[in-house]
Design a protein around this motif. Structure first.
Motif, mmCIF file in Angstrom:
data_model
loop_
_atom_site.group_PDB
_atom_site.id
_atom_site.type_symbol
_atom_site.label_atom_id
_atom_site.label_comp_id
_atom_site.label_asym_id
_atom_site.label_seq_id
_atom_site.Cartn_x
_atom_site.Cartn_y
_atom_site.Cartn_z
ATOM 1 N N ALA A 1 0.785 -1.227 0.000
ATOM 2 C CA ALA A 1 0.000 0.000 0.000
ATOM 3 C C ALA A 1 0.817 1.279 0.000
ATOM 4 O O ALA A 1 0.304 2.339 -0.360
ATOM 5 N N ASN A 2 2.082 1.220 0.428
ATOM 6 C CA ASN A 2 2.853 2.436 0.667
ATOM 7 C C ASN A 2 3.998 2.584 -0.337
ATOM 8 O O ASN A 2 5.073 2.004 -0.154
ATOM 9 N N PRO A 3 3.816 3.403 -1.373
ATOM 10 C CA PRO A 3 4.876 3.565 -2.368
ATOM 11 C C PRO A 3 5.993 4.502 -1.912
ATOM 12 O O PRO A 3 7.078 4.489 -2.480
ATOM 13 N N PHE A 4 5.733 5.314 -0.895
ATOM 14 C CA PHE A 4 6.767 6.219 -0.390
ATOM 15 C C PHE A 4 7.799 5.430 0.425
ATOM 16 O O PHE A 4 8.993 5.482 0.168
ATOM 17 N N GLY A 5 7.315 4.695 1.400
ATOM 18 C CA GLY A 5 8.208 3.991 2.301
ATOM 19 C C GLY A 5 8.994 2.882 1.646
ATOM 20 O O GLY A 5 10.130 2.599 2.038
ATOM 21 N N ILE A 6 8.413 2.242 0.629
ATOM 22 C CA ILE A 6 9.082 1.092 0.030
ATOM 23 C C ILE A 6 10.340 1.504 -0.722
ATOM 24 O O ILE A 6 11.203 0.665 -1.023
ATOM 25 N N GLY A 7 10.508 2.790 -0.982
ATOM 26 C CA GLY A 7 11.701 3.261 -1.675
ATOM 27 C C GLY A 7 12.748 3.865 -0.756
ATOM 28 O O GLY A 7 13.763 4.380 -1.228
ATOM 29 N N GLN A 8 12.523 3.790 0.559
ATOM 30 C CA GLN A 8 13.431 4.437 1.505
ATOM 31 C C GLN A 8 14.510 3.472 1.988
ATOM 32 O O GLN A 8 14.605 3.154 3.178
ATOM 33 N N PHE A 9 15.343 3.008 1.083
ATOM 34 C CA PHE A 9 16.484 2.169 1.449
ATOM 35 C C PHE A 9 17.674 3.065 1.768
ATOM 36 O O PHE A 9 18.037 3.942 0.980
ATOM 37 N N ARG A 10 18.273 2.840 2.935
ATOM 38 C CA ARG A 10 19.448 3.607 3.327
ATOM 39 C C ARG A 10 20.497 2.634 3.841
ATOM 40 O O ARG A 10 20.272 1.940 4.830
ATOM 41 N N GLN A 11 21.637 2.576 3.159
ATOM 42 C CA GLN A 11 22.731 1.668 3.518
ATOM 43 C C GLN A 11 22.227 0.234 3.705
ATOM 44 O O GLN A 11 22.587 -0.461 4.649
ATOM 45 N N GLY A 12 21.392 -0.177 2.763
ATOM 46 C CA GLY A 12 20.922 -1.554 2.736
ATOM 47 C C GLY A 12 19.766 -1.861 3.646
ATOM 48 O O GLY A 12 19.304 -3.008 3.686
ATOM 49 N N LYS A 13 19.259 -0.878 4.371
ATOM 50 C CA LYS A 13 18.149 -1.115 5.287
ATOM 51 C C LYS A 13 16.943 -0.298 4.865
ATOM 52 O O LYS A 13 17.055 0.882 4.532
ATOM 53 N N LEU A 14 15.764 -0.941 4.893
ATOM 54 C CA LEU A 14 14.534 -0.260 4.536
ATOM 55 C C LEU A 14 13.988 0.487 5.748
ATOM 56 O O LEU A 14 13.723 -0.114 6.793
ATOM 57 N N LEU A 15 13.835 1.784 5.608
ATOM 58 C CA LEU A 15 13.289 2.630 6.675
ATOM 59 C C LEU A 15 11.868 2.993 6.295
ATOM 60 O O LEU A 15 11.608 4.055 5.730
ATOM 61 N N GLY A 16 10.948 2.105 6.589
ATOM 62 C CA GLY A 16 9.603 2.246 6.040
ATOM 63 C C GLY A 16 8.525 2.601 7.032
ATOM 64 O O GLY A 16 7.345 2.613 6.683
#
Length: 332
Positions: free
Chosen positions: A76-91
């Motif tokens: 459902a969340n297209p914003f959070g699914i793209g928030q990868f930082r240094q290999g970790k998803l910050l969703g």
């Protein structure tokens, strides 16, 4: 064939983001259902469950066994699914604003023209579900038993079959919110027969076997609610019910290495040690022992074994109002 209800929103950088959504319409003799997963984009288990459920609904519709309608939003969340930082998803939180993705849905719905792309997404997601009779929002905790989070108006009459179908270990019943979560907004602005949040264990509990188990449970629940023209047998539910105010949330008093002495599902007595934090490894005097605030069962645990001060170490059921409860939601 399923009706494609997918839509697009504009991302934080002006890019186009896609939200996949499909509706399966039956013969009109059953209730309407909305199923979604991934509002917190780092909670993956529900995405796999709905991925497995989609072809089963497609076949059910083709065989003429679908009585109601089912809308499915697997991610459902297209914003959070793209928030990868240094290999970790910050969703869990929106990086651009710091907002918890599952908060302030009510504010977005009240805006005629949402002031941000995030608010526009929230409003569209609520509008997609607002007319459904049965609404389920699939989440996960950090490390956790499977549990159901449900408003008192739906327990036990409407919620018991859901708890039994998914064989959750704990049902947390809430009365007041005020945070504008998706579930609360649906309850306040629609007329659902049931709206609830399912916590599908912990964030790392993603497997075909678990997804199959949960999809089977959802399927049985759809059957007993007259959505699917098929007989389903649901085992008797024997879990624990607790008022949200009686839940004990234990915070880390200091940062350090977290060592659990009790595991998920274990019962503890009031005052019993269940974990310790080693603030300065190498210094035995720096160990801090964590004790249970009251007698209850360990429902969640902190997944990272290096805890920051103030982080949620664990949550337990209880039988009396928690001294730390001040109303509102269970988690930040």
């Amino acid at each position: 064939m399923a009706k494609d209800l997918s839509w697009q929103v504009t991302g934080d950088a002006g890019n186009t983001l896609n939200i996949g959504a499909w509706r399966f319409d039956g013969n009109g003799n059953g209730p309407s259902v909305h199923l979604q997963a991934g509002v917190h984009a780092d909670e993956i288990a529900g995405m796999l469950v709905l991925h497995q459920l989609l072809p089963r609904l497609q076949a059910c519709q083709a065989q003429g066994l679908l009585r109601g309608s089912v809308t499915v939003v697997p991610q459902a969340n297209p914003f959070g699914i793209g928030q990868f930082r240094q290999g970790k998803l910050l969703g869990r939180f929106h990086e651009a604003t710091g907002q918890n993705f599952n908060r302030a849905f009510d504010h977005s719905l009240a805006m005629e023209r949402p002031a941000s792309n995030l608010a526009q997404w929230q409003k569209q997601l609520v509008q997609l579900a607002a007319d459904a009779d049965l609404v389920l929002d699939l989440h996960t905790d950090d490390e956790a038993l499977p549990y159901l989070y449900i408003h008192r108006r739906f327990w036990p009459e409407q919620g018991l079959a859901l708890a039994a179908a998914l064989q959750v270990d704990v049902v947390i019943v809430w009365d007041e919110g005020g945070d504008g979560s998706f579930e609360e907004t649906i309850i306040n602005h629609g007329a659902p027969r049931l709206a609830a949040t399912i916590e599908l264990r912990g964030q790392a509990d993603v497997s075909d076997a678990l997804a199959q188990q949960d999809a089977d449970g959802l399927w049985a629940w759809l059957c007993v609610n007259g959505v699917i023209d098929e007989v389903a047998v649901i085992n008797e539910w024997q879990g624990d019910v607790v008022d949200m105010g009686c839940m004990e949330t234990i915070l880390a008093p200091c940062a350090g290495v977290l060592v659990f002495e009790k595991g998920l599902g274990d019962y503890v007595e009031e005052g019993q040690p269940f974990a310790r934090i080693i603030a300065r490894p190498g210094d035995p005097d720096s160990e801090v022992i964590l004790h249970a605030a009251q007698t209850g069962r360990m429902v969640t645990g902190h997944r990272e074994r290096l805890a920051a001060q103030g982080s949620v170490v664990a949550k337990f059921t209880g039988t009396r109002l928690s001294d730390s409860y001040s109303g509102g939601v269970l988690d930040p």
